[in-house]
Write an enzyme that holds these catalytic residues in place. Structure first.
Site, PDB file in Angstrom:
ATOM      1  N   GLY A  46     -34.982 -52.585  50.359  1.00 35.07           N
ATOM      2  CA  GLY A  46     -34.181 -52.544  51.573  1.00 35.07           C
ATOM      3  C   GLY A  46     -33.670 -53.940  51.890  1.00 35.07           C
ATOM      4  O   GLY A  46     -34.160 -54.936  51.332  1.00 35.07           O
ATOM      5  N   GLN A  51     -30.713 -60.653  57.342  1.00 38.85           N
ATOM      6  CA  GLN A  51     -31.421 -61.304  56.217  1.00 38.85           C
ATOM      7  C   GLN A  51     -30.471 -62.030  55.264  1.00 38.85           C
ATOM      8  O   GLN A  51     -30.916 -62.814  54.428  1.00 38.85           O
ATOM      9  CB  GLN A  51     -32.240 -60.278  55.426  1.00 38.85           C
ATOM     10  CG  GLN A  51     -33.403 -59.701  56.215  1.00 38.85           C
ATOM     11  CD  GLN A  51     -34.197 -58.734  55.384  1.00 38.85           C
ATOM     12  OE1 GLN A  51     -33.811 -57.581  55.248  1.00 38.85           O
ATOM     13  NE2 GLN A  51     -35.294 -59.178  54.812  1.00 38.85           N
ATOM     14  N   CYS A  94     -41.683 -58.331  52.907  1.00 39.92           N
ATOM     15  CA  CYS A  94     -40.368 -58.625  53.481  1.00 39.92           C
ATOM     16  C   CYS A  94     -39.715 -59.716  52.641  1.00 39.92           C
ATOM     17  O   CYS A  94     -40.354 -60.734  52.350  1.00 39.92           O
ATOM     18  CB  CYS A  94     -40.536 -59.093  54.929  1.00 39.92           C
ATOM     19  SG  CYS A  94     -38.971 -59.438  55.747  1.00 39.92           S
ATOM     20  N   LEU A  95     -38.451 -59.494  52.276  1.00 35.79           N
ATOM     21  CA  LEU A  95     -37.767 -60.486  51.438  1.00 35.79           C
ATOM     22  C   LEU A  95     -37.559 -61.795  52.198  1.00 35.79           C
ATOM     23  O   LEU A  95     -37.309 -62.825  51.572  1.00 35.79           O
ATOM     24  CB  LEU A  95     -36.430 -59.919  50.942  1.00 35.79           C
ATOM     25  CG  LEU A  95     -36.561 -58.714  50.005  1.00 35.79           C
ATOM     26  CD1 LEU A  95     -35.185 -58.169  49.637  1.00 35.79           C
ATOM     27  CD2 LEU A  95     -37.357 -59.063  48.750  1.00 35.79           C
ATOM     28  N   HIS A 136     -38.389 -50.339  58.929  1.00 40.79           N
ATOM     29  CA  HIS A 136     -38.471 -51.786  58.666  1.00 40.79           C
ATOM     30  C   HIS A 136     -37.083 -52.425  58.780  1.00 40.79           C
ATOM     31  O   HIS A 136     -36.926 -53.494  59.378  1.00 40.79           O
ATOM     32  CB  HIS A 136     -39.067 -51.985  57.263  1.00 40.79           C
ATOM     33  CG  HIS A 136     -39.230 -53.397  56.820  1.00 40.79           C
ATOM     34  ND1 HIS A 136     -40.454 -53.976  56.577  1.00 40.79           N
ATOM     35  CD2 HIS A 136     -38.309 -54.373  56.551  1.00 40.79           C
ATOM     36  CE1 HIS A 136     -40.290 -55.228  56.198  1.00 40.79           C
ATOM     37  NE2 HIS A 136     -38.991 -55.500  56.161  1.00 40.79           N
ATOM     38  N   GLU A 137     -36.071 -51.739  58.209  1.00 35.69           N
ATOM     39  CA  GLU A 137     -34.711 -52.317  58.230  1.00 35.69           C
ATOM     40  C   GLU A 137     -34.091 -52.266  59.627  1.00 35.69           C
ATOM     41  O   GLU A 137     -33.436 -53.222  60.056  1.00 35.69           O
ATOM     42  CB  GLU A 137     -33.811 -51.600  57.212  1.00 35.69           C
ATOM     43  CG  GLU A 137     -34.286 -51.665  55.767  1.00 35.69           C
ATOM     44  CD  GLU A 137     -34.719 -53.047  55.320  1.00 35.69           C
ATOM     45  OE1 GLU A 137     -34.137 -54.041  55.790  1.00 35.69           O
ATOM     46  OE2 GLU A 137     -35.665 -53.133  54.515  1.00 35.69           O
ATOM     47  N   HIS A 140     -35.265 -55.024  61.694  1.00 39.42           N
ATOM     48  CA  HIS A 140     -34.574 -56.300  61.444  1.00 39.42           C
ATOM     49  C   HIS A 140     -33.336 -56.436  62.343  1.00 39.42           C
ATOM     50  O   HIS A 140     -32.984 -57.542  62.772  1.00 39.42           O
ATOM     51  CB  HIS A 140     -34.128 -56.407  59.984  1.00 39.42           C
ATOM     52  CG  HIS A 140     -35.160 -56.979  59.058  1.00 39.42           C
ATOM     53  ND1 HIS A 140     -35.727 -58.224  59.239  1.00 39.42           N
ATOM     54  CD2 HIS A 140     -35.722 -56.493  57.927  1.00 39.42           C
ATOM     55  CE1 HIS A 140     -36.598 -58.459  58.261  1.00 39.42           C
ATOM     56  NE2 HIS A 140     -36.619 -57.426  57.457  1.00 39.42           N
TER      57      HIS A 140
HETATM   58  O1  K1U Z   1     -36.192 -55.730  54.418  1.00 39.33           O
HETATM   59  C1  K1U Z   1     -36.819 -56.347  53.572  1.00 39.33           C
HETATM   60  O2  K1U Z   1     -37.338 -57.425  53.810  1.00 39.33           O
HETATM   61  C2  K1U Z   1     -36.974 -55.756  52.209  1.00 39.33           C
HETATM   62  C3  K1U Z   1     -38.343 -55.120  51.996  1.00 39.33           C
HETATM   63  C4  K1U Z   1     -38.283 -53.678  52.455  1.00 39.33           C
HETATM   64  C5  K1U Z   1     -39.587 -52.969  52.667  1.00 39.33           C
HETATM   65  C6  K1U Z   1     -40.677 -53.147  51.858  1.00 39.33           C
HETATM   66  C7  K1U Z   1     -41.857 -52.461  52.075  1.00 39.33           C
HETATM   67  C8  K1U Z   1     -41.928 -51.571  53.117  1.00 39.33           C
HETATM   68  C9  K1U Z   1     -40.845 -51.408  53.939  1.00 39.33           C
HETATM   69  C10 K1U Z   1     -39.663 -52.088  53.709  1.00 39.33           C
HETATM   70  C11 K1U Z   1     -38.659 -55.200  50.508  1.00 39.33           C
HETATM   71  O3  K1U Z   1     -37.995 -54.625  49.710  1.00 39.33           O
HETATM   72  S1  K1U Z   1     -40.015 -56.166  50.015  1.00 39.33           S
HETATM   73  C12 K1U Z   1     -40.103 -55.877  48.266  1.00 39.33           C
HETATM   74  C13 K1U Z   1     -40.701 -54.572  47.904  1.00 39.33           C
HETATM   75  O4  K1U Z   1     -41.311 -53.918  48.734  1.00 39.33           O
HETATM   76  C14 K1U Z   1     -40.549 -54.024  46.530  1.00 39.33           C
HETATM   77  C15 K1U Z   1     -39.921 -54.746  45.547  1.00 39.33           C
HETATM   78  C16 K1U Z   1     -39.793 -54.202  44.281  1.00 39.33           C
HETATM   79  C17 K1U Z   1     -40.290 -52.963  43.980  1.00 39.33           C
HETATM   80  C18 K1U Z   1     -40.931 -52.240  44.956  1.00 39.33           C
HETATM   81  C19 K1U Z   1     -41.054 -52.765  46.232  1.00 39.33           C
HETATM   82 ZN    ZN Z   2     -37.933 -57.369  55.898  1.00 38.74          ZN
END
Ligand code: K1U
Ligand code: ZN
Length: 172
Positions: A46, A51, A94-95, A136-137, A140
């Protein structure tokens, strides 16, 4: 398409309430495409406008499971119309706060209304993990981070851990 730089904590844009998108035009679609490219490259599941330094109500996500076809979704001005009463707990990252993960409790499903990339109004229910990503998004867009769903003690500990990792990275 272009990969965009991802904003990290403590950038103040992550604490702003993003503004609504007024028009769905080619510029909006290009930004959504760039956000999807940035999300897949990260890699992530996401990404929200703030972001990538854009304080507008835009999110992208891919709720598909590992063994499924990708399902890139782009949402403009998403609104959560209803939250399920049942709750679920799952690990979130979270990225904008790389390498920090925590178990977060949230409603198990959400009913969402949004405008898609063609300007069409869509209503859709998300359950389970996809519901977590949508929440989560959308958080943000309201200046809320997953850490805000934790106790103050746990949140402060994880923020300190993130700050230390960043300091160590810079001095390495
Ligand atoms: O919004 C963001 O910061 C992105 C975040 C989204 C998210 C992750 C976990 C739960 C809810 C929302 C991410 O994508 S973090 C990376 C991640 O979870 C992931 C990366 C590669 C493969 C699988 C998962
Ligand atoms: Zn996030």
């Amino acid at each position: 398409m272009a990969k965009l730089p991802i904003v990290l904590l403590p950038d103040p844009i992550l604490r702003e309430t993003a503004l609504s998108v007024e028009r769905v035009d080619d510029e909006t679609r290009r930004l959504l495409d760039d956000m999807l490219e940035t999300m897949y490259d990260a890699p992530g599941i996401g990404l929200a406008g703030p972001q990538v330094g854009v304080s507008r109500r835009l999110i992208v996500l891919d709720p598909s499971a590992k063994d499924q076809e990708p399902e890139p979704l782009a949402m403009i001005n998403p609104e959560i119309l209803q939250f399920g009463d049942e709750r679920q707990t799952g690990e979130e990252g979270c990225l904008s706060i790389p390498e920090i993960f925590a178990e977060v409790e949230r409603p198990a499903w959400v009913h969402v209304r949004y405008i898609d990339r063609d300007g069409k109004l869509v209503e859709r229910r998300f359950d389970g993990r996809p519901a977590v990503i949508v929440q989560h998004e959308v958080d943000h867009l309201n200046g809320v981070l997953f850490l805000d769903h934790l106790s103050k003690l746990r949140r402060d500990l994880l923020i300190r851990k993130f700050r230390k990792a960043r300091r160590d990275e810079v001095s390495a």
